[in-house]
Write a protein that holds these residues in place. Sequence first.
Motif, PDB file in Angstrom:
ATOM      1  N   PRO A   1      27.073  61.067  44.892  1.00  0.00           N
ATOM      2  CA  PRO A   1      27.275  59.699  45.375  1.00  0.00           C
ATOM      3  C   PRO A   1      26.527  59.366  46.679  1.00  0.00           C
ATOM      4  N   PRO A   2      26.503  60.250  47.692  1.00  0.00           N
ATOM      5  CA  PRO A   2      25.759  59.886  48.907  1.00  0.00           C
ATOM      6  C   PRO A   2      24.274  59.619  48.645  1.00  0.00           C
ATOM      7  N   SER A   3      23.687  60.360  47.730  1.00  0.00           N
ATOM      8  CA  SER A   3      22.268  60.143  47.406  1.00  0.00           C
ATOM      9  C   SER A   3      22.061  58.775  46.776  1.00  0.00           C
ATOM     10  N   VAL A   4      22.910  58.415  45.827  1.00  0.00           N
ATOM     11  CA  VAL A   4      22.794  57.119  45.167  1.00  0.00           C
ATOM     12  C   VAL A   4      22.949  55.995  46.186  1.00  0.00           C
ATOM     13  N   LEU A   5      23.924  56.109  47.073  1.00  0.00           N
ATOM     14  CA  LEU A   5      24.114  55.083  48.113  1.00  0.00           C
ATOM     15  C   LEU A   5      22.888  54.993  49.027  1.00  0.00           C
ATOM     16  N   ARG A   6      22.351  56.129  49.408  1.00  0.00           N
ATOM     17  CA  ARG A   6      21.173  56.159  50.279  1.00  0.00           C
ATOM     18  C   ARG A   6      19.989  55.483  49.603  1.00  0.00           C
ATOM     19  N   TRP A   7      19.756  55.761  48.327  1.00  0.00           N
ATOM     20  CA  TRP A   7      18.640  55.151  47.609  1.00  0.00           C
ATOM     21  C   TRP A   7      18.827  53.637  47.462  1.00  0.00           C
ATOM     22  N   ARG A   8      20.051  53.236  47.161  1.00  0.00           N
ATOM     23  CA  ARG A   8      20.313  51.798  47.001  1.00  0.00           C
ATOM     24  C   ARG A   8      20.158  51.063  48.338  1.00  0.00           C
ATOM     25  N   ARG A   9      20.606  51.660  49.444  1.00  0.00           N
ATOM     26  CA  ARG A   9      20.474  51.021  50.761  1.00  0.00           C
ATOM     27  C   ARG A   9      19.017  50.880  51.182  1.00  0.00           C
ATOM     28  N   ARG A  10      18.183  51.801  50.711  1.00  0.00           N
ATOM     29  CA  ARG A  10      16.745  51.719  50.999  1.00  0.00           C
ATOM     30  C   ARG A  10      16.070  50.641  50.163  1.00  0.00           C
ATOM     31  N   GLY A  11      16.795  50.100  49.224  1.00  0.00           N
ATOM     32  CA  GLY A  11      16.232  49.051  48.384  1.00  0.00           C
ATOM     33  C   GLY A  11      15.502  49.569  47.159  1.00  0.00           C
ATOM     34  N   THR A  12      15.771  50.800  46.769  1.00  0.00           N
ATOM     35  CA  THR A  12      15.137  51.376  45.583  1.00  0.00           C
ATOM     36  C   THR A  12      15.566  50.587  44.353  1.00  0.00           C
ATOM     37  N   HIS A  13      14.603  50.258  43.519  1.00  0.00           N
ATOM     38  CA  HIS A  13      14.877  49.485  42.301  1.00  0.00           C
ATOM     39  C   HIS A  13      15.807  50.274  41.380  1.00  0.00           C
ATOM     40  N   ARG A  14      16.718  49.583  40.758  1.00  0.00           N
ATOM     41  CA  ARG A  14      17.707  50.241  39.904  1.00  0.00           C
ATOM     42  C   ARG A  14      17.119  50.862  38.652  1.00  0.00           C
ATOM     43  N   GLY A  15      15.895  50.512  38.290  1.00  0.00           N
ATOM     44  CA  GLY A  15      15.236  51.094  37.125  1.00  0.00           C
ATOM     45  C   GLY A  15      14.437  52.351  37.443  1.00  0.00           C
ATOM     46  N   THR A  16      14.400  52.752  38.714  1.00  0.00           N
ATOM     47  CA  THR A  16      13.666  53.956  39.118  1.00  0.00           C
ATOM     48  C   THR A  16      14.370  55.194  38.569  1.00  0.00           C
ATOM     49  N   THR A  17      13.598  56.143  38.082  1.00  0.00           N
ATOM     50  CA  THR A  17      14.214  57.355  37.524  1.00  0.00           C
ATOM     51  C   THR A  17      14.640  58.307  38.645  1.00  0.00           C
ATOM     52  N   ILE A  18      15.699  59.038  38.378  1.00  0.00           N
ATOM     53  CA  ILE A  18      16.242  59.989  39.351  1.00  0.00           C
ATOM     54  C   ILE A  18      15.234  61.105  39.626  1.00  0.00           C
ATOM     55  N   GLY A  19      14.469  61.485  38.623  1.00  0.00           N
ATOM     56  CA  GLY A  19      13.475  62.539  38.786  1.00  0.00           C
ATOM     57  C   GLY A  19      12.446  62.231  39.845  1.00  0.00           C
ATOM     58  N   THR A  20      12.126  60.943  40.034  1.00  0.00           N
ATOM     59  CA  THR A  20      11.156  60.572  41.068  1.00  0.00           C
ATOM     60  C   THR A  20      11.799  60.470  42.451  1.00  0.00           C
ATOM     61  N   LEU A  21      13.109  60.391  42.507  1.00  0.00           N
ATOM     62  CA  LEU A  21      13.812  60.239  43.785  1.00  0.00           C
ATOM     63  C   LEU A  21      14.248  61.563  44.409  1.00  0.00           C
ATOM     64  N   VAL A  22      14.570  62.535  43.587  1.00  0.00           N
ATOM     65  CA  VAL A  22      15.042  63.822  44.126  1.00  0.00           C
ATOM     66  C   VAL A  22      13.849  64.656  44.590  1.00  0.00           C
ATOM     67  N   SER A  23      14.140  65.586  45.476  1.00  0.00           N
ATOM     68  CA  SER A  23      13.087  66.450  46.003  1.00  0.00           C
ATOM     69  C   SER A  23      13.395  67.897  45.655  1.00  0.00           C
ATOM     70  N   PRO A  24      12.597  68.504  44.755  1.00  0.00           N
ATOM     71  CA  PRO A  24      12.850  69.902  44.375  1.00  0.00           C
ATOM     72  C   PRO A  24      12.760  70.861  45.554  1.00  0.00           C
ATOM     73  N   ALA A  25      11.993  70.512  46.564  1.00  0.00           N
ATOM     74  CA  ALA A  25      11.839  71.391  47.724  1.00  0.00           C
ATOM     75  C   ALA A  25      13.120  71.460  48.558  1.00  0.00           C
ATOM     76  N   LYS A  26      13.964  70.446  48.466  1.00  0.00           N
ATOM     77  CA  LYS A  26      15.170  70.396  49.304  1.00  0.00           C
ATOM     78  C   LYS A  26      16.441  70.883  48.617  1.00  0.00           C
ATOM     79  N   VAL A  27      16.368  71.137  47.332  1.00  0.00           N
ATOM     80  CA  VAL A  27      17.580  71.525  46.614  1.00  0.00           C
ATOM     81  C   VAL A  27      17.893  73.005  46.873  1.00  0.00           C
ATOM     82  N   PRO A  28      19.112  73.300  47.364  1.00  0.00           N
ATOM     83  CA  PRO A  28      19.494  74.702  47.563  1.00  0.00           C
ATOM     84  C   PRO A  28      19.839  75.345  46.226  1.00  0.00           C
TER      85      PRO A  28
END
Length: 186
Positions: free
Chosen positions: A78-105
């Motif tokens: 949920p925090p990620s979704v809220l952060r993306w929406r607050r940045r104004g990310t379009h709702r049709g953007t795929t999650i794969g383009t928003l997440v960062s594989p380098a940051k995932v533990p």
Amino acid sequence: RSILTEKVARRGHHIVREYRIDPFALTKVEQVMTKQVDSVPAELTLHGAAALLTDPATRHPSFPVIDAAGRVLGVLDPPSVLRWRRRGTHRGTTIGTLVSPAKVPLTYPDEFLDSVADRMTTLNVAHMPVVSREEQKLVGYIGWKDLMRVRTQRQVEERQRITFFPMGRQPDAPVAADTPGSGGDS
């Protein structure tokens, strides 16, 4: 007292509690991880992700995001979704383009829980995807509840010590009266 604790006490050291081994040092991730993982595909849209996370039927708050080959790209929460929406990310953007594989533990099935618990604490995360070392594919998911279950199980085992009876005698077995050396009439 255990043999280890007794030995230390006899040498003059004050013992305030029993010596015991940390269960995290003995347990591997693969022994406690969730193997049937609910994940989301990288093609899921931001709108679809928000709908998934707000659905009352959703059982947990975070999901690994995987590509078509099963590799983890990130974690949806949920925090990620809220952060993306607050940045104004379009709702049709795929999650794969928003997440960062380098940051995932990530963690591996053959790691011991002590290092995983330290990493979860340092990174301030409650869940971690478990991936295979060779292919980096999702094989499980581990959370702080899994860690606490291990600790609780070990504590229960400590409290339920097995009583041993001398010379292999069963507790309710009668002693034969006419055996040599038993004090009976010979």
